[in-house]
Write an enzyme that holds these catalytic residues in place. Structure first.
Site, PDB file in Angstrom:
ATOM      1  N   GLY A  45     -14.342  -7.585  39.909  1.00  0.00           N
ATOM      2  CA  GLY A  45     -13.538  -7.114  39.052  1.00  0.00           C
ATOM      3  C   GLY A  45     -13.269  -5.816  38.983  1.00  0.00           C
ATOM      4  O   GLY A  45     -12.109  -5.322  38.887  1.00  0.00           O
ATOM      5  N   ARG A  63     -15.457  -1.266  43.330  1.00  0.00           N
ATOM      6  CA  ARG A  63     -16.201  -2.316  44.077  1.00  0.00           C
ATOM      7  C   ARG A  63     -15.706  -2.937  45.349  1.00  0.00           C
ATOM      8  O   ARG A  63     -16.402  -3.220  46.443  1.00  0.00           O
ATOM      9  CB  ARG A  63     -16.642  -3.244  43.060  1.00  0.00           C
ATOM     10  CG  ARG A  63     -17.952  -3.146  42.290  1.00  0.00           C
ATOM     11  CD  ARG A  63     -19.313  -3.486  43.355  1.00  0.00           C
ATOM     12  NE  ARG A  63     -20.359  -2.676  42.569  1.00  0.00           N
ATOM     13  CZ  ARG A  63     -21.077  -3.019  41.757  1.00  0.00           C
ATOM     14  NH1 ARG A  63     -21.276  -4.257  41.290  1.00  0.00           N
ATOM     15  NH2 ARG A  63     -22.246  -2.177  41.249  1.00  0.00           N
ATOM     16  N   ARG A  93      -1.324  -0.005  40.716  1.00  0.00           N
ATOM     17  CA  ARG A  93      -2.076  -0.056  39.910  1.00  0.00           C
ATOM     18  C   ARG A  93      -3.518   0.305  39.835  1.00  0.00           C
ATOM     19  O   ARG A  93      -4.696   0.175  39.455  1.00  0.00           O
ATOM     20  CB  ARG A  93      -2.080  -1.056  38.824  1.00  0.00           C
ATOM     21  CG  ARG A  93      -0.669  -1.440  38.101  1.00  0.00           C
ATOM     22  CD  ARG A  93      -0.649  -2.544  37.527  1.00  0.00           C
ATOM     23  NE  ARG A  93       0.608  -2.770  36.909  1.00  0.00           N
ATOM     24  CZ  ARG A  93       0.988  -2.707  35.413  1.00  0.00           C
ATOM     25  NH1 ARG A  93      -0.101  -2.670  34.519  1.00  0.00           N
ATOM     26  NH2 ARG A  93       2.002  -2.853  35.071  1.00  0.00           N
ATOM     27  N   ARG A 103     -14.521 -15.344  43.511  1.00  0.00           N
ATOM     28  CA  ARG A 103     -14.807 -14.079  42.447  1.00  0.00           C
ATOM     29  C   ARG A 103     -16.279 -13.636  42.868  1.00  0.00           C
ATOM     30  O   ARG A 103     -17.266 -14.721  42.953  1.00  0.00           O
ATOM     31  CB  ARG A 103     -14.540 -14.282  41.293  1.00  0.00           C
ATOM     32  CG  ARG A 103     -15.172 -13.578  40.073  1.00  0.00           C
ATOM     33  CD  ARG A 103     -14.853 -13.773  38.495  1.00  0.00           C
ATOM     34  NE  ARG A 103     -15.692 -13.502  37.737  1.00  0.00           N
ATOM     35  CZ  ARG A 103     -15.975 -12.163  37.475  1.00  0.00           C
ATOM     36  NH1 ARG A 103     -15.653 -11.080  38.200  1.00  0.00           N
ATOM     37  NH2 ARG A 103     -16.836 -11.896  36.496  1.00  0.00           N
ATOM     38  N   SER A 121     -20.254  -9.844  37.670  1.00  0.00           N
ATOM     39  CA  SER A 121     -21.469  -9.805  36.775  1.00  0.00           C
ATOM     40  C   SER A 121     -21.300 -10.787  35.537  1.00  0.00           C
ATOM     41  O   SER A 121     -20.163 -11.285  35.284  1.00  0.00           O
ATOM     42  CB  SER A 121     -21.840  -8.438  36.407  1.00  0.00           C
ATOM     43  OG  SER A 121     -20.669  -7.811  35.489  1.00  0.00           O
ATOM     44  N   ASP A 162     -26.832  -8.487  32.124  1.00  0.00           N
ATOM     45  CA  ASP A 162     -27.187  -8.362  30.876  1.00  0.00           C
ATOM     46  C   ASP A 162     -27.776  -9.601  30.232  1.00  0.00           C
ATOM     47  O   ASP A 162     -27.432 -10.736  30.815  1.00  0.00           O
ATOM     48  CB  ASP A 162     -26.382  -7.563  29.874  1.00  0.00           C
ATOM     49  CG  ASP A 162     -25.204  -8.184  29.758  1.00  0.00           C
ATOM     50  OD1 ASP A 162     -24.202  -8.239  30.808  1.00  0.00           O
ATOM     51  OD2 ASP A 162     -24.807  -8.987  28.846  1.00  0.00           O
ATOM     52  N   ARG A 201     -28.088  -1.905  40.213  1.00  0.00           N
ATOM     53  CA  ARG A 201     -27.551  -3.355  40.705  1.00  0.00           C
ATOM     54  C   ARG A 201     -27.556  -3.531  42.062  1.00  0.00           C
ATOM     55  O   ARG A 201     -27.336  -4.807  42.406  1.00  0.00           O
ATOM     56  CB  ARG A 201     -26.229  -3.477  39.795  1.00  0.00           C
ATOM     57  CG  ARG A 201     -26.229  -3.578  38.672  1.00  0.00           C
ATOM     58  CD  ARG A 201     -24.652  -3.640  38.011  1.00  0.00           C
ATOM     59  NE  ARG A 201     -24.720  -3.360  36.641  1.00  0.00           N
ATOM     60  CZ  ARG A 201     -23.648  -3.341  35.861  1.00  0.00           C
ATOM     61  NH1 ARG A 201     -22.530  -3.766  36.456  1.00  0.00           N
ATOM     62  NH2 ARG A 201     -23.706  -3.201  34.585  1.00  0.00           N
TER      63      ARG A 201
HETATM   64  N1  HPA Z   1     -19.965 -10.715  28.431  1.00  0.00           N
HETATM   65  C1  HPA Z   1     -18.915 -10.937  29.082  1.00  0.00           C
HETATM   66  N2  HPA Z   1     -18.666 -10.536  30.419  1.00  0.00           N
HETATM   67  C2  HPA Z   1     -19.861  -9.973  30.984  1.00  0.00           C
HETATM   68  C3  HPA Z   1     -20.893  -9.949  30.298  1.00  0.00           C
HETATM   69  C4  HPA Z   1     -21.119 -10.016  28.736  1.00  0.00           C
HETATM   70  O1  HPA Z   1     -22.168 -10.042  28.287  1.00  0.00           O
HETATM   71  N3  HPA Z   1     -21.829  -9.506  31.065  1.00  0.00           N
HETATM   72  C5  HPA Z   1     -21.308  -9.058  32.208  1.00  0.00           C
HETATM   73  N4  HPA Z   1     -19.921  -9.540  32.200  1.00  0.00           N
END
Ligand code: HPA
Length: 234
Positions: free
Chosen positions: A22, A26, A45, A89, A92, A206, A219
């Site tokens: 994303g 990275r 951009r 892709r 996370s 998370d 990470r």
């Molecule tokens: N929500 C949406 N996208 C994410 C999250 C999340 O909690 N964690 C990592 N990408």
């Protein structure tokens, strides 16, 4: 139409396989750490993109940005204007299941979504965005060979990070959805419509279940495993 509205790369500068984190920084990190002779092909951009080689194979890495519109634009241009055939892709996700821990790797076999992205196709029903079997089975085989445990299943590609209803996620969790992210469904639909290959590999950053979150600095190890799996698909 090269350069495209969002990419300044000249023809031939982008490999047939592109990893898409994303975050464009990275992408830069992956290019500098994992690729030999990386050459930057885009900065429009600040969506940094690079092409180099990995184990002798040509591979590119470029940011996707956050959300399905951004992933939709970049993956479309890579496929239709630069001839990209394999889009992977690497990102996370937030865990929806209690048996998923921080740093676990999730491979998105399918991507449910709360987005309206599929409406453009005018289908008389609900489309199921799906990973390419060829990339999926190879990713699982690579992970097994390296001894990296992975979970394979359905994820949610959501348009909403800050949900007004803090309970909505539980309904997806009840349906067995493993985790939430924000881009895979658009990638899978663009790839399917164009007849090319796509896969999404995620690291749990998370948990909606436990409310834990990984500190950014911690990470890297799992991130490295995810990228190694993705690069082996080139
Ligand atoms: N929500 C949406 N996208 C994410 C999250 C999340 O909690 N964690 C990592 N990408």
């Amino acid at each position: 139409m090269i350069p495209t509205p969002h990419l300044s790369a000249e023809k031939g500068l982008i490999a047939e396989t592109v990893l898409m984190p994303g975050d464009p920084l990275r992408a830069k990190f992956i290019a500098l750490k994992f690729l030999e002779n990386p050459i930057q092909f885009n900065a429009v951009r600040n969506m940094l993109g690079y092409t180099g080689t990995y184990n002798g194979k040509r591979v590119s890495v470029m940011g996707s940005g956050m959300g399905m519109p951004s992933m939709g634009i970049y993956s479309y241009e890579l496929i239709h204007f630069y001839g990209v055939k394999n889009l992977i892709r690497v990102g996370s996700c937030g865990a929806y299941q209690p048996d998923l821990n921080l740093r676990d790797i999730v491979i998105a076999m399918s991507a449910s979504t709360d987005s309206n992205y599929a409406s453009q196709y005018g289908l008389p029903g609900t489309y199921a965005p799906t990973a390419s079997w060829s990339l999926l089975q190879k990713a699982v085989a690579v992970a097994e060979a390296k001894g990296y445990p992975v979970r394979v299943g359905n994820v949610l590609s959501s348009d909403v990070f800050y949900d007004a209803d803090p309970e909505t996620w539980k309904r997806w969790a009840k349906m067995g959805v493993l985790a939430v992210e924000m881009e895979a469904a658009a990638l899978y639909m663009n790839a399917a419509y164009a007849g090319v290959n796509a896969l999404t590999i995620l690291t749990v950053s998370d948990s909606l279940v436990t409310k834990e979150a990984l500190p950014a600095a911690e990470r890297e190890k799992t991130f490295t495993q995810m990228v190694e799996i993705a690069l082996a698909l080139a």
